[in-house]
Design a protein around this motif. Structure first.
Motif, PDB file in Angstrom:
ATOM      1  N   UNK A  73       0.842  -1.196   0.000  1.00  0.00           N
ATOM      2  CA  UNK A  73       0.000   0.000   0.000  1.00  0.00           C
ATOM      3  C   UNK A  73       0.874   1.241   0.000  1.00  0.00           C
ATOM      4  N   UNK A  74       0.537   2.191  -0.880  1.00  0.00           N
ATOM      5  CA  UNK A  74       1.351   3.398  -0.981  1.00  0.00           C
ATOM      6  C   UNK A  74       0.985   4.398   0.106  1.00  0.00           C
ATOM      7  N   UNK A  75       2.012   5.052   0.614  1.00  0.00           N
ATOM      8  CA  UNK A  75       1.802   6.131   1.590  1.00  0.00           C
ATOM      9  C   UNK A  75       1.285   7.364   0.870  1.00  0.00           C
ATOM     10  N   UNK A  76       0.643   8.244   1.604  1.00  0.00           N
ATOM     11  CA  UNK A  76       0.022   9.422   1.001  1.00  0.00           C
ATOM     12  C   UNK A  76       1.012  10.268   0.216  1.00  0.00           C
ATOM     13  N   UNK A  77       2.256  10.347   0.678  1.00  0.00           N
ATOM     14  CA  UNK A  77       3.229  11.194  -0.012  1.00  0.00           C
ATOM     15  C   UNK A  77       3.760  10.559  -1.301  1.00  0.00           C
ATOM     16  N   UNK A  78       3.421   9.298  -1.540  1.00  0.00           N
ATOM     17  CA  UNK A  78       3.922   8.619  -2.737  1.00  0.00           C
ATOM     18  C   UNK A  78       3.010   8.768  -3.950  1.00  0.00           C
ATOM     19  N   UNK A  79       1.852   9.345  -3.748  1.00  0.00           N
ATOM     20  CA  UNK A  79       0.945   9.528  -4.888  1.00  0.00           C
ATOM     21  C   UNK A  79       0.079  10.753  -4.651  1.00  0.00           C
ATOM     22  N   UNK A  80      -0.487  11.237  -5.738  1.00  0.00           N
ATOM     23  CA  UNK A  80      -1.471  12.313  -5.685  1.00  0.00           C
ATOM     24  C   UNK A  80      -2.730  11.825  -6.385  1.00  0.00           C
ATOM     25  N   UNK A  81      -3.867  12.031  -5.745  1.00  0.00           N
ATOM     26  CA  UNK A  81      -5.123  11.535  -6.317  1.00  0.00           C
ATOM     27  C   UNK A  81      -6.178  12.625  -6.285  1.00  0.00           C
ATOM     28  N   UNK A  82      -6.958  12.673  -7.325  1.00  0.00           N
ATOM     29  CA  UNK A  82      -8.158  13.500  -7.390  1.00  0.00           C
ATOM     30  C   UNK A  82      -9.179  12.700  -8.178  1.00  0.00           C
ATOM     31  N   UNK A  83     -10.429  13.142  -8.236  1.00  0.00           N
ATOM     32  CA  UNK A  83     -11.400  12.411  -9.063  1.00  0.00           C
ATOM     33  C   UNK A  83     -10.996  12.338 -10.532  1.00  0.00           C
ATOM     34  N   UNK A  84     -10.077  13.217 -10.980  1.00  0.00           N
ATOM     35  CA  UNK A  84      -9.722  13.297 -12.387  1.00  0.00           C
ATOM     36  C   UNK A  84      -8.378  12.663 -12.734  1.00  0.00           C
ATOM     37  N   UNK A  85      -7.565  12.304 -11.748  1.00  0.00           N
ATOM     38  CA  UNK A  85      -6.264  11.706 -12.073  1.00  0.00           C
ATOM     39  C   UNK A  85      -5.652  11.035 -10.852  1.00  0.00           C
ATOM     40  N   UNK A  86      -4.706  10.151 -11.142  1.00  0.00           N
ATOM     41  CA  UNK A  86      -3.908   9.483 -10.108  1.00  0.00           C
ATOM     42  C   UNK A  86      -2.462   9.510 -10.580  1.00  0.00           C
ATOM     43  N   UNK A  87      -1.581  10.098  -9.781  1.00  0.00           N
ATOM     44  CA  UNK A  87      -0.175  10.231 -10.149  1.00  0.00           C
ATOM     45  C   UNK A  87       0.693   9.473  -9.164  1.00  0.00           C
ATOM     46  N   UNK A  88       1.508   8.559  -9.686  1.00  0.00           N
ATOM     47  CA  UNK A  88       2.518   7.864  -8.874  1.00  0.00           C
ATOM     48  C   UNK A  88       3.818   8.622  -9.091  1.00  0.00           C
ATOM     49  N   UNK A  89       4.342   9.211  -8.036  1.00  0.00           N
ATOM     50  CA  UNK A  89       5.437  10.163  -8.166  1.00  0.00           C
ATOM     51  C   UNK A  89       6.726   9.543  -8.709  1.00  0.00           C
ATOM     52  N   UNK A  90       7.123   8.435  -8.117  1.00  0.00           N
ATOM     53  CA  UNK A  90       8.390   7.816  -8.522  1.00  0.00           C
ATOM     54  C   UNK A  90       8.171   6.319  -8.763  1.00  0.00           C
ATOM     55  N   UNK A  91       7.579   5.974  -9.899  1.00  0.00           N
ATOM     56  CA  UNK A  91       7.338   4.567 -10.187  1.00  0.00           C
ATOM     57  C   UNK A  91       8.644   3.844 -10.490  1.00  0.00           C
ATOM     58  N   UNK A  92       8.684   2.528 -10.301  1.00  0.00           N
ATOM     59  CA  UNK A  92       9.896   1.762 -10.619  1.00  0.00           C
ATOM     60  C   UNK A  92      10.301   1.925 -12.080  1.00  0.00           C
ATOM     61  N   UNK A  93      11.554   1.723 -12.384  1.00  0.00           N
ATOM     62  CA  UNK A  93      12.065   1.858 -13.743  1.00  0.00           C
ATOM     63  C   UNK A  93      12.114   0.522 -14.467  1.00  0.00           C
ATOM     64  N   UNK A  94      11.405  -0.450 -13.923  1.00  0.00           N
ATOM     65  CA  UNK A  94      11.224  -1.726 -14.602  1.00  0.00           C
ATOM     66  C   UNK A  94       9.768  -2.136 -14.402  1.00  0.00           C
ATOM     67  N   UNK A  95       9.384  -3.256 -14.943  1.00  0.00           N
ATOM     68  CA  UNK A  95       7.988  -3.699 -14.871  1.00  0.00           C
ATOM     69  C   UNK A  95       7.532  -3.811 -13.419  1.00  0.00           C
TER      70      UNK A  95
END
Length: 883
Positions: A73-95
């Protein structure tokens, strides 16, 4: 008026997605107000994307419940969410695996995009950007993934559970009344092709064997009790599959093919992989409830959505600017299918009538745009006649230019190269250029330039030299954003006809053995040698290019073509051209002599004597005058709809009187003598009989009223009953009102038939029709939330009733504006489609223009307009803000 330019999406700004999604596992637990969606995505960075970019997923009014990366489960500081988008700040550089949980309220989803409920059933609509209303996703057509979907629901509420692909598992949920089904689609697809359905549905089915011997189960799901009304659609599906194998070599690729008919749907149908969802008006048919035209539409749209399996699904579009690549091409394919199944000349005329009524109008309006637009604000507004119908005409011109054999080889190469990919117009044209050895860079302008080209032709005959010359010029008028146009590559299929009807054999080196000349310059000439008498040119046979033609032929020579041309389309076109000349003149207050009208009417009588019974459907088209909207387009400016209506009514009356004996004879001879059949020949006979009734009534109200009332009462099928009621709606009086009331009572429990009832009344060109329409909005059969009901009543009033929508007092405009604003709060797509009725406002005379502009400004000033409506009203008011 201008809107925020930051919202504009431009083709030149396209770049590949920073991430790709290889597989999607969806677990959807259906509930009327609290559906739970768990999406497990296998994501990897795109080698062609931006290194180090964040992962930004699209959403639309979503309620996020949980998000996890590789099971954590991601911590709040690791993503930004709104009804219009979900952003993962630093996703892994592999699958990596991303799991997203959302909660939906299908019952409250009045936009009919994403997952919603229709008459208690769950269904989806994800094109163009509806999947983001189900879960956060890279909701773009160039991100292709393999989907596995588990659907769970209460067994009593939704005993049928359907998804994309093949069924792989089903069962009960232990300890509850719920059950589940798992569907697997082995073919990578974009998110817009995702679908699921859950509900109480009846089923009809049959087995189909493909050309390689594979067995496929075909099934259509409908409202319980209406299974027998799906038989024709099922038969049309099977015929479509056989035709696509024979003509294009395309075989179906799954174990099942399912169609579901729903009553609340923004579109006609949707080609989701293996699970097509249809507006029920394009599935359900019986002789008592559906007309011949309904049957023809069902056949065409069933075919269209099936053909998308290859032109749209197996080969999809890279971005929404390439929409014509799937829609225009697939419209061409369904048109060819219908032409083979029915009368090719009749179907071609119907195609062109639609193109001129919808696309030519669009091209001359502030909403004009290229077949491949260069920018948009709201993609839902670009599912247009230009993309569909003009897109199909481009494919047809390509086939004409390179020939049938090269066209088939080009299609084969296109499928071979692009299968499983998201392609572009350039990919498509490249295949045909390679097999034909032709450069198609000039031809590609058809995709790039908006507007309808005008081709002017002048003829010169030199009897002494035995030569006949045709001088061609072409120009395309300026359209919003494109003031200067280059010459197009226009295929002109032509022939020369002698005044006695024989074909003129003449030599011209620029015309090939097929009679094809390519006009690819602003001006060019053809000189025919060995011409011993003045011929009549037959140009653009089969409507070989989507252009407007100005030709310096007198009416007498056009009527030679009506009687003798070997090309059926140009026979019909000759009659239309003569009629249009008279109608435009009469509408503008010019005098047209009795002798001129009588000459035209006599030519129609002569045509009926010799040809009507050979192809009754074609004859019915010849007898039908250009519509009031067509006449308005021809006049083009300072249009007075009242004058047009008077002119057309008067001409119908005069033709009806001259041809009375022929019309009465056809009406009697063509009466149905056996059980109803929707086949083309039977439909043609009904078409001519009902066209005859219409002209009889125009010439003699008493006789027409008597015949129509009797037919409305005794008809054995909906085609004849509705045609009789349609005639009665043109004849004011007690008989009309009684027939309207009886029809409404008879079919009050048949929503699709009530749509026809609404449409007929909305189109009555009388001063009290607006009040009639307002009253019908209170009818128990009408619902502002159902797109079919709204289109049948409000849409018909605005699109079909030229006189009353364009009232001199502006009341029609004000009414539509109020409905658009009301509908925008419920269903923006529907509201935006209604709003396009204003696209002709600039061609009206000054008083009407002022009223229309005020109504449009009323809409534009409303706070919180949807993007759909805001985009259309902006472009309609401010033409230079369009494409």
């Amino acid at each position: 008026m201008r809107t925020d330019t930051a919202q504009i999406v431009r083709l030149v700004d396209y770049r590949p997605s920073d991430f790709l999604i290889d597989s999607v596992e969806l677990d959807v637990s259906l509930h009327p107000t609290a559906t739970q969606v768990r999406a497990t995505l296998v994501v990897r960075p795109n080698p062609d994307g931006r290194p180090g970019a964040p992962l930004v997923l699209d959403g639309d009014e979503l309620n996020l419940k949980a998000v996890a990366l590789d099971g954590r489960s991601l911590a709040e500081e690791e993503f930004e969410a709104s009804p219009q988008s979900l952003t993962i700040m630093q996703p892994p550089r592999q699958s990596f695996t991303l799991t997203v949980e959302t909660e939906l309220n299908p019952t409250a989803n009045t936009k009919l995009m994403g997952l919603y409920r229709s008459s208690g059933n769950y269904c989806t609509q994800c094109e163009a950007e509806g999947f983001r209303r189900i879960t956060y996703f890279l909701d773009r057509p160039d991100v292709l993934a393999v989907y596995t979907t588990r659907i769970e629901a209460d067994r009593d509420e939704a005993p049928v559970l359907l998804g994309n692909g093949n069924p792989v598992e089903s069962g009960s949920v232990e300890g509850s009344n719920r059950h589940y089904a798992v569907w697997e689609d082995p073919h990578p697809k974009p998110s817009y092709l995702f679908a699921l359905v859950g509900g109480r549905l009846g089923r009809v089915s049959k087995s189909f064997t493909t050309m390689s011997g594979r067995a496929v189960e075909l099934a259509i799901y409908v409202e319980p009790g209406k299974e027998d009304r799906a038989d024709y659609a099922l038969d049309a599906l099977e015929r479509s599959m056989v035709w696509d194998e024979r003509v294009f070599g395309r075989e179906y690729d799954l174990d099942v093919f399912n169609i579901v008919a729903v009553s609340d749907f923004n579109m006609g149908a949707m080609e989701n992989k293996g699970l097509n969802i249809f507006n029920d008006k394009y599935v359900l048919a019986s002789p008592e409830t559906a007309t011949d035209m309904d049957y023809a539409h069902i056949e065409a749209i069933i075919a269209h959505e099936y053909f998308h399996n290859w032109t749209g699904n197996r080969v999809t579009c890279r971005d929404w600017f390439q929409l014509c690549l799937k829609e225009g091409l697939t419209v061409f394919r369904d048109q060819e299918f219908s032409s083979d199944e029915r009368s090719r000349p009749v179907h071609r005329i119907a195609e062109v009538k639609t193109l001129r009524a919808r696309q030519f109008l669009e091209d001359s309006s502030p909403l004009a745009h290229p077949v491949r637009p260069t920018q948009y604000r709201e993609i839902n507004n670009f599912y247009t006649a230009t993309v569909y119908e003009k897109g199909a005409e481009i494919v047809r011109m390509l086939k004409t230019i390179i020939g049938n054999e090269s066209f088939r080889r080009g299609m084969d190469l296109y499928f071979e190269r692009c299968d499983g990919t998201a392609a572009t117009v350039e990919d498509f044209l490249e295949a045909f250029a390679e097999v034909s050895g032709r450069s198609l860079s000039h031809f590609a302008r058809w995709y790039e330039q908006s507007g309808t080209p005008r081709v002017t032709v002048k003829s010169h005959y030199d009897k002494a030299a035995g030569t006949y010359r045709l001088d061609f010029t072409q120009s395309t008028p300026p359209t919003p954003g494109q003031p200067n146009k280059e010459a197009m590559a226009i295929p002109v299929v032509l022939g020369l006809v002698a005044h006695d009807g024989s074909s003129v054999e003449a030599a011209c080196e620029q015309v090939d053995e097929r009679g094809v000349f390519i006009l690819d310059k602003a001006a060019d000439s053809l000189t025919f040698t060995g011409v011993t008498s003045l011929p009549v040119p037959s140009l653009f046979r089969g409507f070989s290019a989507p252009v407007k033609v100005t030709l310096d032929l007198p009416n007498e020579e056009l009527l030679v073509l009506l009687q003798h041309d070997s090309d059926a389309f140009n026979r019909w076109q000759a009659a239309q051209t003569v009629a249009m000349r008279h109608l435009a003149a009469l509408s503008n207050g010019a005098q047209v002599s009795d002798e001129e009208i009588d000459a035209f009417s006599t030519a129609l009588c002569s045509f009926m004597d010799t040809d009507a019974l050979r192809d009754p459907a074609f004859a019915a088209l010849v007898l039908t005058l250009p519509s009031e909207a067509d006449i308005a387009q021809e006049i083009g400016k300072d249009v007075d709809p009242d004058a047009i209506h008077r002119a057309r009514s008067d001409m119908r009356r005069r033709i009806g009187k001259t041809c009375s004996a022929h019309l009465h004879r056809f009406y009697e001879e063509l009466a149905d003598s056996g059980p109803y059949s929707p086949d083309a020949a039977s439909a043609g006979r009904r078409a001519l009989r009902n066209a005859s009734l219409d002209l009889i009534a125009a010439a003699d109200q008493a006789a027409g009223e008597e015949l129509a009332a009797a037919q409305a009462e005794s008809a054995s099928n909906m085609t004849d009953r509705l045609a009789a009621l349609s005639v009665l709606t043109t004849l004011p009086g007690a008989a009309r009102e009684e027939a309207i009331t009886q029809f409404g009572e008879r079919y009050r429990n048949e929503p699709l038939v009530m749509d026809k009832w609404f449409t007929l009344q909305a189109a009555i060109p009388e001063d009290d029709t607006l009040e009639r329409v307002k009253g019908l909005m209170e009818h128990q059969a009408f619902s502002i939330g159902n797109p079919n009901r709204v289109r049948s009543l409000i849409g018909s009033f605005a699109m079909l009733n030229q006189v009353q929508f364009n009232r001199i007092d502006g009341a029609g405009y004000d009414f539509l504006a109020s409905i658009v604003l009301r509908a925008d709060e419920l269903n923006p797509q529907l509201a935006a489609r209604l709003l396009t009725a204003f696209s002709t406002w600039r061609m009206m005379e000054s008083t009407r223009r002022e009223h229309a502009q005020r109504a449009l400004w009323t809409i534009s000033r409303k706070p919180n307009l949807s993007r759909d409506v805001g985009d259309i009203v902006s472009r309609t008011l401010d033409g230079d803000d369009a494409k």
